[in-house]
Write a protein that holds these residues in place. Structure first.
Motif, PDB file in Angstrom:
ATOM      1  N   ALA A 158     -11.738  -8.677  81.084  1.00 51.86           N
ATOM      2  CA  ALA A 158     -12.107  -8.332  79.706  1.00 51.86           C
ATOM      3  C   ALA A 158     -13.534  -7.784  79.649  1.00 51.86           C
ATOM      4  O   ALA A 158     -13.814  -6.828  78.919  1.00 51.86           O
ATOM      5  CB  ALA A 158     -11.970  -9.558  78.812  1.00 51.86           C
ATOM      6  N   ARG A 159     -14.450  -8.382  80.413  1.00 53.94           N
ATOM      7  CA  ARG A 159     -15.838  -7.925  80.421  1.00 53.94           C
ATOM      8  C   ARG A 159     -15.941  -6.491  80.951  1.00 53.94           C
ATOM      9  O   ARG A 159     -16.597  -5.633  80.354  1.00 53.94           O
ATOM     10  CB  ARG A 159     -16.701  -8.862  81.273  1.00 53.94           C
ATOM     11  N   LEU A 160     -15.262  -6.223  82.070  1.00 57.07           N
ATOM     12  CA  LEU A 160     -15.304  -4.872  82.645  1.00 57.07           C
ATOM     13  C   LEU A 160     -14.628  -3.857  81.737  1.00 57.07           C
ATOM     14  O   LEU A 160     -15.084  -2.720  81.607  1.00 57.07           O
ATOM     15  CB  LEU A 160     -14.652  -4.871  84.032  1.00 57.07           C
ATOM     16  N   ARG A 161     -13.537  -4.256  81.085  1.00 51.81           N
ATOM     17  CA  ARG A 161     -12.845  -3.339  80.172  1.00 51.81           C
ATOM     18  C   ARG A 161     -13.746  -3.000  78.983  1.00 51.81           C
ATOM     19  O   ARG A 161     -13.815  -1.844  78.561  1.00 51.81           O
ATOM     20  CB  ARG A 161     -11.540  -3.957  79.704  1.00 51.81           C
ATOM     21  N   ALA A 162     -14.446  -4.011  78.443  1.00 55.19           N
ATOM     22  CA  ALA A 162     -15.356  -3.765  77.325  1.00 55.19           C
ATOM     23  C   ALA A 162     -16.500  -2.844  77.753  1.00 55.19           C
ATOM     24  O   ALA A 162     -16.903  -1.950  77.000  1.00 55.19           O
ATOM     25  CB  ALA A 162     -15.905  -5.089  76.803  1.00 55.19           C
ATOM     26  N   GLU A 163     -16.998  -3.042  78.965  1.00 59.17           N
ATOM     27  CA  GLU A 163     -18.061  -2.187  79.490  1.00 59.17           C
ATOM     28  C   GLU A 163     -17.577  -0.742  79.621  1.00 59.17           C
ATOM     29  O   GLU A 163     -18.291   0.202  79.276  1.00 59.17           O
ATOM     30  CB  GLU A 163     -18.517  -2.728  80.840  1.00 59.17           C
ATOM     31  N   MET A 164     -16.346  -0.567  80.094  1.00 60.80           N
ATOM     32  CA  MET A 164     -15.780   0.768  80.241  1.00 60.80           C
ATOM     33  C   MET A 164     -15.598   1.430  78.877  1.00 60.80           C
ATOM     34  O   MET A 164     -15.937   2.603  78.689  1.00 60.80           O
ATOM     35  CB  MET A 164     -14.431   0.711  80.961  1.00 60.80           C
ATOM     36  N   MET A 165     -15.093   0.668  77.903  1.00 62.66           N
ATOM     37  CA  MET A 165     -14.874   1.227  76.570  1.00 62.66           C
ATOM     38  C   MET A 165     -16.203   1.609  75.907  1.00 62.66           C
ATOM     39  O   MET A 165     -16.297   2.628  75.224  1.00 62.66           O
ATOM     40  CB  MET A 165     -14.099   0.237  75.715  1.00 62.66           C
ATOM     41  N   ARG A 166     -17.263   0.811  76.136  1.00 64.41           N
ATOM     42  CA  ARG A 166     -18.577   1.121  75.604  1.00 64.41           C
ATOM     43  C   ARG A 166     -19.099   2.425  76.222  1.00 64.41           C
ATOM     44  O   ARG A 166     -19.614   3.302  75.526  1.00 64.41           O
ATOM     45  CB  ARG A 166     -19.566  -0.018  75.882  1.00 64.41           C
ATOM     46  N   ALA A 167     -18.920   2.562  77.533  1.00 69.02           N
ATOM     47  CA  ALA A 167     -19.373   3.778  78.218  1.00 69.02           C
ATOM     48  C   ALA A 167     -18.601   5.001  77.724  1.00 69.02           C
ATOM     49  O   ALA A 167     -19.181   6.077  77.542  1.00 69.02           O
ATOM     50  CB  ALA A 167     -19.220   3.623  79.726  1.00 69.02           C
ATOM     51  N   GLN A 168     -17.300   4.842  77.481  1.00 66.99           N
ATOM     52  CA  GLN A 168     -16.503   5.960  76.967  1.00 66.99           C
ATOM     53  C   GLN A 168     -16.959   6.353  75.566  1.00 66.99           C
ATOM     54  O   GLN A 168     -17.031   7.532  75.238  1.00 66.99           O
ATOM     55  CB  GLN A 168     -15.018   5.594  76.952  1.00 66.99           C
ATOM     56  N   ALA A 169     -17.289   5.357  74.732  1.00 62.78           N
ATOM     57  CA  ALA A 169     -17.756   5.645  73.373  1.00 62.78           C
ATOM     58  C   ALA A 169     -19.106   6.362  73.411  1.00 62.78           C
ATOM     59  O   ALA A 169     -19.336   7.303  72.648  1.00 62.78           O
ATOM     60  CB  ALA A 169     -17.858   4.355  72.565  1.00 62.78           C
ATOM     61  N   GLU A 170     -20.000   5.916  74.291  1.00 64.64           N
ATOM     62  CA  GLU A 170     -21.294   6.576  74.429  1.00 64.64           C
ATOM     63  C   GLU A 170     -21.116   8.010  74.919  1.00 64.64           C
ATOM     64  O   GLU A 170     -21.810   8.917  74.474  1.00 64.64           O
ATOM     65  CB  GLU A 170     -22.194   5.804  75.392  1.00 64.64           C
ATOM     66  N   ASN A 171     -20.186   8.203  75.841  1.00 70.44           N
ATOM     67  CA  ASN A 171     -19.921   9.536  76.375  1.00 70.44           C
ATOM     68  C   ASN A 171     -19.376  10.453  75.282  1.00 70.44           C
ATOM     69  O   ASN A 171     -19.780  11.612  75.177  1.00 70.44           O
ATOM     70  CB  ASN A 171     -18.940   9.463  77.541  1.00 70.44           C
ATOM     71  N   ALA A 172     -18.489   9.921  74.446  1.00 68.80           N
ATOM     72  CA  ALA A 172     -17.907  10.743  73.381  1.00 68.80           C
ATOM     73  C   ALA A 172     -18.973  11.133  72.357  1.00 68.80           C
ATOM     74  O   ALA A 172     -18.901  12.214  71.765  1.00 68.80           O
ATOM     75  CB  ALA A 172     -16.773   9.983  72.703  1.00 68.80           C
ATOM     76  N   ALA A 173     -19.967  10.271  72.139  1.00 74.20           N
ATOM     77  CA  ALA A 173     -21.021  10.545  71.169  1.00 74.20           C
ATOM     78  C   ALA A 173     -22.149  11.397  71.756  1.00 74.20           C
ATOM     79  O   ALA A 173     -22.998  11.888  71.029  1.00 74.20           O
ATOM     80  CB  ALA A 173     -21.596   9.225  70.645  1.00 74.20           C
ATOM     81  N   SER A 174     -22.146  11.577  73.059  1.00 76.04           N
ATOM     82  CA  SER A 174     -23.198  12.327  73.730  1.00 76.04           C
ATOM     83  C   SER A 174     -23.110  13.813  73.382  1.00 76.04           C
ATOM     84  O   SER A 174     -22.022  14.363  73.273  1.00 76.04           O
ATOM     85  CB  SER A 174     -23.053  12.160  75.248  1.00 76.04           C
ATOM     86  N   PRO A 175     -24.263  14.462  73.210  1.00 74.99           N
ATOM     87  CA  PRO A 175     -24.225  15.902  72.936  1.00 74.99           C
ATOM     88  C   PRO A 175     -23.685  16.700  74.125  1.00 74.99           C
ATOM     89  O   PRO A 175     -23.177  17.791  73.957  1.00 74.99           O
ATOM     90  CB  PRO A 175     -25.684  16.259  72.659  1.00 74.99           C
ATOM     91  N   VAL A 176     -23.781  16.146  75.314  1.00 77.27           N
ATOM     92  CA  VAL A 176     -23.239  16.784  76.513  1.00 77.27           C
ATOM     93  C   VAL A 176     -22.302  15.770  77.168  1.00 77.27           C
ATOM     94  O   VAL A 176     -22.722  14.962  77.983  1.00 77.27           O
ATOM     95  CB  VAL A 176     -24.359  17.183  77.504  1.00 77.27           C
ATOM     96  N   PRO A 177     -21.013  15.759  76.790  1.00 71.29           N
ATOM     97  CA  PRO A 177     -20.093  14.784  77.375  1.00 71.29           C
ATOM     98  C   PRO A 177     -20.060  14.913  78.894  1.00 71.29           C
ATOM     99  O   PRO A 177     -20.164  16.011  79.436  1.00 71.29           O
ATOM    100  CB  PRO A 177     -18.743  15.140  76.780  1.00 71.29           C
ATOM    101  N   THR A 178     -19.922  13.797  79.572  1.00 72.16           N
ATOM    102  CA  THR A 178     -19.940  13.808  81.037  1.00 72.16           C
ATOM    103  C   THR A 178     -18.550  13.952  81.626  1.00 72.16           C
ATOM    104  O   THR A 178     -18.394  13.890  82.831  1.00 72.16           O
ATOM    105  CB  THR A 178     -20.605  12.532  81.573  1.00 72.16           C
ATOM    106  N   THR A 179     -17.532  14.134  80.789  1.00 72.79           N
ATOM    107  CA  THR A 179     -16.186  14.324  81.309  1.00 72.79           C
ATOM    108  C   THR A 179     -15.682  15.695  80.907  1.00 72.79           C
ATOM    109  O   THR A 179     -16.140  16.280  79.942  1.00 72.79           O
ATOM    110  CB  THR A 179     -15.212  13.254  80.777  1.00 72.79           C
ATOM    111  N   GLY A 180     -14.750  16.190  81.653  1.00 76.58           N
ATOM    112  CA  GLY A 180     -14.165  17.489  81.361  1.00 76.58           C
ATOM    113  C   GLY A 180     -14.901  18.601  82.069  1.00 76.58           C
ATOM    114  O   GLY A 180     -16.093  18.498  82.343  1.00 76.58           O
ATOM    115  N   PRO A 181     -14.201  19.664  82.362  1.00 78.03           N
ATOM    116  CA  PRO A 181     -14.819  20.785  83.057  1.00 78.03           C
ATOM    117  C   PRO A 181     -15.775  21.541  82.150  1.00 78.03           C
ATOM    118  O   PRO A 181     -15.629  21.556  80.932  1.00 78.03           O
ATOM    119  CB  PRO A 181     -13.627  21.652  83.449  1.00 78.03           C
ATOM    120  N   SER A 182     -16.744  22.165  82.761  1.00 76.89           N
ATOM    121  CA  SER A 182     -17.728  22.952  82.032  1.00 76.89           C
ATOM    122  C   SER A 182     -17.593  24.412  82.448  1.00 76.89           C
ATOM    123  O   SER A 182     -17.425  24.721  83.625  1.00 76.89           O
ATOM    124  CB  SER A 182     -19.135  22.439  82.350  1.00 76.89           C
ATOM    125  N   ASP A 183     -17.683  25.311  81.463  1.00 76.53           N
ATOM    126  CA  ASP A 183     -17.592  26.741  81.757  1.00 76.53           C
ATOM    127  C   ASP A 183     -18.910  27.297  82.272  1.00 76.53           C
ATOM    128  O   ASP A 183     -18.947  28.341  82.907  1.00 76.53           O
ATOM    129  CB  ASP A 183     -17.186  27.518  80.501  1.00 76.53           C
TER     130      ASP A 183
END
Length: 69
Positions: A32-57
């Protein structure tokens, strides 16, 4: 097209807990702790002006590389 093998986050989290040799009584808590940490990181990534996932052109600059690390 990618030929890589994908591993789901759930499988990786369970593997990490298993490799840590967490006592059986704390297994679910650690998962549960690791899952919460992962979900927090995903939320931060989604809110980031430069997401760290997905290909870049466009090529990455130094600031974007720092975000990835």
């Amino acid at each position: 097209m990618s030929n890589g093998i994908g591993i789901s986050p759930s499988v990786m989290i369970n593997r990490m807990v298993h490799e840590k040799a967490v006592p059986q009584s704390g297994h679910l808590l650690e998962v549960a702790r690791l899952r919460a940490e992962m979900m927090r990181a995903q939320a931060e990534n989604a809110a980031s002006p430069v997401p760290t996932t997905g290909p870049s052109d466009t090529p990455l600059n130094g600031a974007e590389v720092d975000l990835l690390i």
